[in-house]
Design a protein around this motif. Structure first.
Motif, short mmCIF file in Angstrom:
data_model
loop_
_atom_site.label_atom_id
_atom_site.label_comp_id
_atom_site.label_asym_id
_atom_site.label_seq_id
_atom_site.Cartn_x
_atom_site.Cartn_y
_atom_site.Cartn_z
N GLY A 131 0.83 -1.21 0.00
CA GLY A 131 0.00 0.00 0.00
C GLY A 131 0.85 1.25 0.00
N ARG A 132 0.21 2.36 -0.21
CA ARG A 132 0.88 3.65 -0.19
C ARG A 132 1.47 3.90 1.19
N SER A 133 2.57 4.67 1.26
CA SER A 133 3.09 5.05 2.56
C SER A 133 2.00 5.76 3.33
N ASN A 134 1.91 5.48 4.62
CA ASN A 134 0.92 6.12 5.50
C ASN A 134 -0.49 5.56 5.37
N VAL A 135 -0.64 4.49 4.61
CA VAL A 135 -1.98 3.93 4.42
C VAL A 135 -2.46 3.20 5.68
N GLY A 136 -1.49 2.86 6.56
CA GLY A 136 -1.85 2.13 7.78
C GLY A 136 -1.35 0.70 7.76
N LYS A 137 -0.32 0.45 6.96
CA LYS A 137 0.18 -0.93 6.80
C LYS A 137 0.79 -1.48 8.10
N SER A 138 1.68 -0.71 8.70
CA SER A 138 2.31 -1.19 9.94
C SER A 138 1.26 -1.41 11.01
N SER A 139 0.33 -0.46 11.13
CA SER A 139 -0.72 -0.58 12.15
C SER A 139 -1.54 -1.84 11.90
N LEU A 140 -1.85 -2.10 10.63
CA LEU A 140 -2.68 -3.27 10.33
C LEU A 140 -1.94 -4.57 10.63
N SER A 154 10.69 -0.79 6.78
CA SER A 154 10.06 -0.05 5.68
C SER A 154 9.36 1.21 6.16
N LYS A 155 9.73 1.75 7.31
CA LYS A 155 8.99 2.89 7.82
C LYS A 155 9.46 4.22 7.25
N LYS A 156 10.75 4.34 7.08
CA LYS A 156 11.25 5.65 6.69
C LYS A 156 11.26 5.81 5.18
N THR A 243 -8.54 0.63 4.77
CA THR A 243 -8.05 0.95 6.11
C THR A 243 -8.73 2.21 6.66
N LYS A 244 -8.59 2.39 7.97
CA LYS A 244 -9.05 3.60 8.68
C LYS A 244 -10.57 3.78 8.57
N CYS A 245 -11.30 2.68 8.53
CA CYS A 245 -12.75 2.77 8.38
C CYS A 245 -13.44 3.28 9.64
N ASP A 246 -12.68 3.45 10.72
CA ASP A 246 -13.26 4.04 11.94
C ASP A 246 -13.43 5.54 11.82
N LYS A 247 -12.76 6.15 10.85
CA LYS A 247 -12.81 7.62 10.72
C LYS A 247 -14.14 8.04 10.11
N LEU A 248 -15.17 7.95 10.94
CA LEU A 248 -16.51 8.16 10.39
C LEU A 248 -16.94 9.62 10.35
N THR A 280 -11.57 -2.42 7.16
CA THR A 280 -10.80 -2.69 8.38
C THR A 280 -10.55 -1.39 9.16
N SER A 281 -10.22 -1.59 10.42
CA SER A 281 -9.69 -0.49 11.23
C SER A 281 -8.73 -1.08 12.25
N SER A 282 -7.54 -0.53 12.30
CA SER A 282 -6.58 -1.01 13.29
C SER A 282 -6.89 -0.43 14.66
N VAL A 283 -7.71 0.60 14.69
CA VAL A 283 -8.07 1.22 15.96
C VAL A 283 -9.17 0.41 16.66
N THR A 284 -10.20 0.03 15.91
CA THR A 284 -11.33 -0.68 16.54
C THR A 284 -11.25 -2.20 16.35
P1 GDP Z 1 2.22 2.90 7.10
O1 GDP Z 1 3.14 3.99 6.68
O2 GDP Z 1 1.40 2.42 5.95
O3 GDP Z 1 2.89 1.77 7.81
O4 GDP Z 1 1.15 3.56 8.09
P2 GDP Z 1 1.06 3.53 9.69
O5 GDP Z 1 0.56 2.22 10.18
O6 GDP Z 1 2.32 4.05 10.27
O7 GDP Z 1 -0.13 4.58 9.90
C1 GDP Z 1 -0.06 5.90 9.37
C2 GDP Z 1 -0.94 6.82 10.23
O8 GDP Z 1 -2.30 6.41 10.13
C3 GDP Z 1 -0.58 6.77 11.71
O9 GDP Z 1 -0.74 8.08 12.24
C4 GDP Z 1 -1.61 5.83 12.30
O10 GDP Z 1 -1.88 6.10 13.67
C5 GDP Z 1 -2.84 6.11 11.43
N1 GDP Z 1 -3.69 4.91 11.29
C6 GDP Z 1 -3.30 3.69 10.87
N2 GDP Z 1 -4.34 2.84 10.87
C7 GDP Z 1 -5.40 3.54 11.32
C8 GDP Z 1 -6.80 3.20 11.54
O11 GDP Z 1 -7.26 2.07 11.34
N3 GDP Z 1 -7.61 4.20 11.99
C9 GDP Z 1 -7.15 5.46 12.23
N4 GDP Z 1 -8.03 6.36 12.67
N5 GDP Z 1 -5.85 5.81 12.02
C10 GDP Z 1 -4.99 4.87 11.58
#
Ligand code: GDP
Length: 304
Positions: A131-140, A154-156, A243-248, A280-284
């Motif tokens: 996925g794109r950087s910041n998409v929420g890959k690490s969180s997922l 792969s973070k930086k 991703t981030k489907c909790d951001k309603l 999905t949501s990594s938060v919920t």
């Molecule tokens: P990566 O660069 O794809 O690995 O993305 P990260 O996992 O580091 O997430 C990028 C940003 O999105 C961070 O600020 C996370 O806290 C936020 N984020 C990731 N997943 C979610 C999610 O499911 N819900 C919300 N609200 N924020 C998320």
């Protein structure tokens, strides 16, 4: 239930409106069979094609056509027999007889590889997360395996990026791939990403499917569609993970479900059958169990 209703009304709208003609260059058919075609040595030769034999006897019902166009119907399920209860909530995925044990008991980091040919050499199936950087890959990944800091790499943006293999339950891999399309990455870095990651996709026999992450909190992005189209053209099976489907809160722009619908409409221009997708949501934790169940049915069929 609300999501299910939303899916069904969305799907019904898609089904009722006639599909737009497919551009020749992009008219590839994506189906689960492609997953298997991708690793032909695993495919059982004598599996009866139930839907084909039934189709020969009678015309396809509206329900079956709906299932075949909009839903992801796995092997072992006749589209005629799909019921509402078989669809995983917040997804278009039908659960079939290959779904099985899905929980993650243990995860171990195996290795980081700089080239596709350096990846672990064994027969175990794997799923690549992209996925794109910041998409929420690490969180997922962390939410999936319920461990903090598994997806360390792969973070930086701009730093050397690697293919990272994590072995789950000693039987299958999650593969963390470098993110793409970070605005600050130089063109050279992007090109490098392309050849490196494309080499992995095109040569990895044990790749069951790519899990392509799409940020549902923003409108559809060209780069995500380009990536999906590239995978489709190369017959690489994929599942969209929104991703981030909790951001309603619609503080700016559209809600996740609206962004998802817009994305799907664009995807649909190039696909006869919609690839599997799941919210999905990594938060919920939304979608976690459903995703694991989906992976279990892909894996178990692949393992046959
Ligand atoms: P990566 O660069 O794809 O690995 O993305 P990260 O996992 O580091 O997430 C990028 C940003 O999105 C961070 O600020 C996370 O806290 C936020 N984020 C990731 N997943 C979610 C999610 O499911 N819900 C919300 N609200 N924020 C998320």
């Amino acid at each position: 239930m609300l999501l299910r209703n939303r899916l069904l009304s969305l799907s019904l709208t898609l089904f009722l409106s006639p599909p737009s003609p497919l551009p020749k260059s992009a008219s590839f058919l994506f189906s689960f069979n492609k997953t298997i075609a991708h690793s032909t040595h695993k495919r059982p030769e004598s599996k009866p094609d139930v839907s084909a034999s039934r189709a020969a006897k009678q015309p396809m019902s509206e329900r079956a056509r709906f299932a075949k166009t909009v839903l992801f119907v796995p092997p072992g399920v006749d589209p005629e027999d799909v019921t509402d209860e078989m669809i995983l909530p917040g997804s278009n995925i039908v659960v079939g007889p290959y779904a099985g044990h899905s929980q993650i008991k243990e995860v171990e980091f195996v290795k980081s590889s700089g080239r596709a040919k350096d990846c672990p050499k064994d027969d175990r199936p794997e799923f690549a997360i992209l996925g794109r950087s910041n998409v929420g890959k690490s969180s997922l990944i962390n939410a999936l395996v319920r461990k903090k800091e598994v997806a360390l790499t792969s973070k930086k943006p701009g730093k050397t990026q690697l293919i990272n293999h994590f072995l789950v339950n000693k039987s299958w891999y999650i593969v963390d791939l470098p993110g793409y399309g970070f605005a600050r990455a130089s063109n050279a870095a992007r090109t490098d990403w392309s050849s490196f990651t494309k080499g992995y996709f095109l040569n990895r026999d044990t790749l069951v499917a790519v899990l392509l992450l799409i940020d549902a909190s923003v409108p559809p992005q060209r780069i995500d569609l380009d990536c999906a189209n590239w995978l489709g053209r190369n017959n690489i099976p994929m599942t969209f993970l929104f991703t981030k489907c909790d951001k309603l809160k619609a503080s700016k722009g559209k809600r996740p479900d609206e962004n998802i619908r817009d994305f799907q409409e664009l995807v649909r221009e190039n696909y006869k059958q919609h690839p599997a997708w799941i919210m999905t949501s990594s938060v919920t934790g939304l979608g976690r169990d459903e995703l694991l169940l989906h992976l279990s049915q892909l894996r178990n069929y692949w393992d046959q």
